[in-house]
Enzyme design. Structure first.
Site, PDB file in Angstrom:
ATOM      1  N   ALA A  17     -40.562 -22.427-103.977  1.00 38.22           N
ATOM      2  CA  ALA A  17     -41.436 -22.779-102.848  1.00 38.22           C
ATOM      3  C   ALA A  17     -41.024 -21.925-101.661  1.00 38.22           C
ATOM      4  O   ALA A  17     -39.925 -22.058-101.139  1.00 38.22           O
ATOM      5  CB  ALA A  17     -41.282 -24.260-102.519  1.00 38.22           C
ATOM      6  N   VAL A  74     -36.612 -18.544 -93.264  1.00 37.54           N
ATOM      7  CA  VAL A  74     -35.474 -17.771 -93.765  1.00 37.54           C
ATOM      8  C   VAL A  74     -34.833 -18.412 -94.999  1.00 37.54           C
ATOM      9  O   VAL A  74     -34.397 -17.707 -95.924  1.00 37.54           O
ATOM     10  CB  VAL A  74     -34.428 -17.540 -92.630  1.00 37.54           C
ATOM     11  CG1 VAL A  74     -33.792 -18.831 -92.166  1.00 37.54           C
ATOM     12  CG2 VAL A  74     -33.348 -16.555 -93.066  1.00 37.54           C
ATOM     13  N   CYS A 122     -43.111 -36.636 -98.037  1.00 39.93           N
ATOM     14  CA  CYS A 122     -43.667 -35.328 -98.413  1.00 39.93           C
ATOM     15  C   CYS A 122     -42.870 -34.727 -99.568  1.00 39.93           C
ATOM     16  O   CYS A 122     -43.452 -34.213-100.528  1.00 39.93           O
ATOM     17  CB  CYS A 122     -43.639 -34.394 -97.199  1.00 39.93           C
ATOM     18  SG  CYS A 122     -44.101 -32.705 -97.595  1.00 39.93           S
ATOM     19  N   CYS A 165     -42.794 -32.132 -89.912  1.00 40.47           N
ATOM     20  CA  CYS A 165     -43.508 -30.872 -90.060  1.00 40.47           C
ATOM     21  C   CYS A 165     -44.836 -30.824 -89.309  1.00 40.47           C
ATOM     22  O   CYS A 165     -45.128 -29.860 -88.623  1.00 40.47           O
ATOM     23  CB  CYS A 165     -43.698 -30.557 -91.536  1.00 40.47           C
ATOM     24  SG  CYS A 165     -44.257 -31.956 -92.503  1.00 40.47           S
TER      25      CYS A 165
HETATM   26  N1  ATP Z   1     -45.373 -24.741 -96.559  1.00 46.54           N
HETATM   27  C1  ATP Z   1     -44.452 -24.562 -97.504  1.00 46.54           C
HETATM   28  N2  ATP Z   1     -44.732 -23.826 -98.603  1.00 46.54           N
HETATM   29  C2  ATP Z   1     -43.817 -23.636 -99.572  1.00 46.54           C
HETATM   30  N3  ATP Z   1     -42.594 -24.167 -99.539  1.00 46.54           N
HETATM   31  C3  ATP Z   1     -42.255 -24.923 -98.503  1.00 46.54           C
HETATM   32  C4  ATP Z   1     -43.147 -25.169 -97.411  1.00 46.54           C
HETATM   33  N4  ATP Z   1     -42.523 -25.942 -96.502  1.00 46.54           N
HETATM   34  C5  ATP Z   1     -41.294 -26.181 -96.986  1.00 46.54           C
HETATM   35  N5  ATP Z   1     -41.115 -25.581 -98.198  1.00 46.54           N
HETATM   36  C6  ATP Z   1     -39.930 -25.610 -99.082  1.00 46.54           C
HETATM   37  O1  ATP Z   1     -39.098 -26.693 -98.699  1.00 46.54           O
HETATM   38  C7  ATP Z   1     -37.844 -26.179 -98.227  1.00 46.54           C
HETATM   39  C8  ATP Z   1     -37.361 -27.018 -97.062  1.00 46.54           C
HETATM   40  O2  ATP Z   1     -38.287 -26.921 -96.047  1.00 46.54           O
HETATM   41  P1  ATP Z   1     -37.919 -27.343 -94.563  1.00 46.54           P
HETATM   42  O3  ATP Z   1     -39.094 -27.018 -93.723  1.00 46.54           O
HETATM   43  O4  ATP Z   1     -37.456 -28.736 -94.611  1.00 46.54           O
HETATM   44  O5  ATP Z   1     -36.613 -26.510 -94.268  1.00 46.54           O
HETATM   45  P2  ATP Z   1     -36.313 -25.075 -93.631  1.00 46.54           P
HETATM   46  O6  ATP Z   1     -34.835 -25.036 -93.530  1.00 46.54           O
HETATM   47  O7  ATP Z   1     -37.085 -24.841 -92.379  1.00 46.54           O
HETATM   48  O8  ATP Z   1     -36.762 -24.011 -94.760  1.00 46.54           O
HETATM   49  P3  ATP Z   1     -37.347 -22.536 -94.541  1.00 46.54           P
HETATM   50  O9  ATP Z   1     -36.370 -21.785 -93.660  1.00 46.54           O
HETATM   51  O10 ATP Z   1     -37.445 -21.976 -95.930  1.00 46.54           O
HETATM   52  O11 ATP Z   1     -38.693 -22.723 -93.879  1.00 46.54           O
HETATM   53  C9  ATP Z   1     -38.117 -24.739 -97.853  1.00 46.54           C
HETATM   54  O12 ATP Z   1     -36.946 -23.962 -97.880  1.00 46.54           O
HETATM   55  C10 ATP Z   1     -39.116 -24.340 -98.911  1.00 46.54           C
HETATM   56  O13 ATP Z   1     -38.492 -24.058-100.142  1.00 46.54           O
END
Ligand code: ATP
Length: 345
Positions: A10, A15, A101, A222
């Site tokens: 995903a 980052v 979610c 989110c």
């Molecule tokens: N819109 C999205 N599409 C695909 N994968 C997502 C999406 N939002 C979150 N994820 C997945 O869930 C993980 C955790 O998301 P979260 O937003 O909680 O953390 P994050 O530390 O901001 O991650 P990232 O730096 O990858 O955005 C992400 O690293 C990614 O693998």
């Protein structure tokens, strides 16, 4: 000879997931990136950044030279996460939509899409968490037949996958993963579980992933993003103004726009008052409020549940009055600030 393991990652345009996908490639797996659109930006006065995030995710996949897919779970998110969130708020509860979610969207819709449509041997995310399984054990899980009906089979009971806290305790995200099913967890890789955030950023910088490094870290819920939470929620729920009343002497300390905006145990900011005041009761719906109940045993996250009632406040204890202990019902979770020492409302 066995073909390369196929891992569907995903990729959010941030980052963490970019580096997760990169590390999976380095391990020699065949990696596919999937971006999920969960919130319709048109609904939100242009504040939502989903389209920009999607572009960033696409660029990550280009740089890593892996296939990119985009899926929309806007409908599922609205029905299974956001509607539930508003319903719970109306009842005076304060659930954490990110936990819901993860349970319903990432580790159900996305998980099924990756396995059933893209033929994944495993899925991966950029969450900071670990499980008790090595990669190779995760790949073996695909032959496990899901139990039918209510009862778990002997394999499931004997082979429980543990959800373990990340090495970087500041970034640990097991709280948000506390309701992911065993079925999804046993087929998930968390490539960042053993790394610190600083190290992840360093890897990104060394691998031409500057565009994701420049982005601000996603904080909080989110769909709320950087907006004020109170203003956001009051767009969807009718304000119900009321008073802050001191538990000590029934004095009115201030006013608020709706009791549903507060979590039991949360520090309430009351205009004009410097001392910290904490919410111990809400009128409207008696008790029945969700706050911070995720259960840990050492570094293992065991699960989570609703807190239906709180135990006695510090003030009540001092007065020698007692109330029932915390009552918890298994399944979902809350949000808010943690209670500390101080006056209570
Ligand atoms: N819109 C999205 N599409 C695909 N994968 C997502 C999406 N939002 C979150 N994820 C997945 O869930 C993980 C955790 O998301 P979260 O937003 O909680 O953390 P994050 O530390 O901001 O991650 P990232 O730096 O990858 O955005 C992400 O690293 C990614 O693998």
């Amino acid at each position: 000879m066995q073909g390369a393991r196929h891992v569907v990652c995903a990729v959010s345009g941030g980052v963490d997931s970019a580096v997760a996908a990169l590390l999976l490639r380095r391990r020699g797996y065949q990696v596919t990136g999937v971006f999920m659109k969960n919130w319709d930006s048109l609904d939100e006065h242009g504040v939502c950044t989903a389209d920009k995030d999607c572009e960033d995710a696409y660029r990550v996949c280009q740089i890593l030279d892996i296939p990119f897919h985009q899926v929309s779970y806007v409908k599922e998110y609205w029905n299974d996460v956001f509607s539930d969130f508003l319903n719970e708020y109306e009842k005076g509860r304060t659930p954490n939509p990110d936990i819901v979610c993860n349970k319903h969207i990432k580790f159900s819709c996305f998980f099924n899409y990756a396995v059933d449509n893209l033929g994944a041997d495993a899925v991966a995310t950029g969450h900071y968490a670990r499980t008790s399984l090595e990669d190779e054990e995760v790949f073996q899980q695909k032959h496990v037949k899901r139990p039918e009906g209510l009862f778990r089979n002997r394999f499931e009971i004997r082979n429980v996958v543990k959800l373990l806290q990340a090495a970087d305790s500041f970034k640990d995200q097991t709280f948000f993963l506390s309701q992911v099913s065993q079925d999804a967890l046993r087929r998930t890789l968390f490539p960042l579980g053993g790394l610190t955030k600083d190290f992840v950023k360093k890897i990104a910088a060394e691998n031409r992933l500057h565009h994701v490094l420049q982005k601000k870290e996603s904080m909080g819920i989110c769909f709320v993003g950087k907006r004020n939470f109170e203003n956001f929620i009051l767009q969807y729920l009718q304000p119900r103004p009321g008073k802050f009343i001191s538990i000590e002497d029934n004095k009115v300390l201030g006013t608020h726009k709706g009791w549903f905006l507060y979590t039991l145990g949360q520090r309430a900011n009351i205009g004009g008052l410097r001392e910290p005041w904490y919410v111990v009761e809400k009128d409207g719906v008696r008790g029945d409020v969700l706050v911070f109940a995720v259960f840990y045993k050492g570094g293992e996250c065991l699960g989570s549940g609703k807190i239906l009632r709180l135990g006695p406040s510090a003030y009540t204890l001092q007065k020698g009055r007692s109330r029932p202990d915390v009552t918890v019902e298994g399944s979902s979770i809350g949000r808010g600030d943690s209670p500390g020492q101080g006056p209570t409302l």
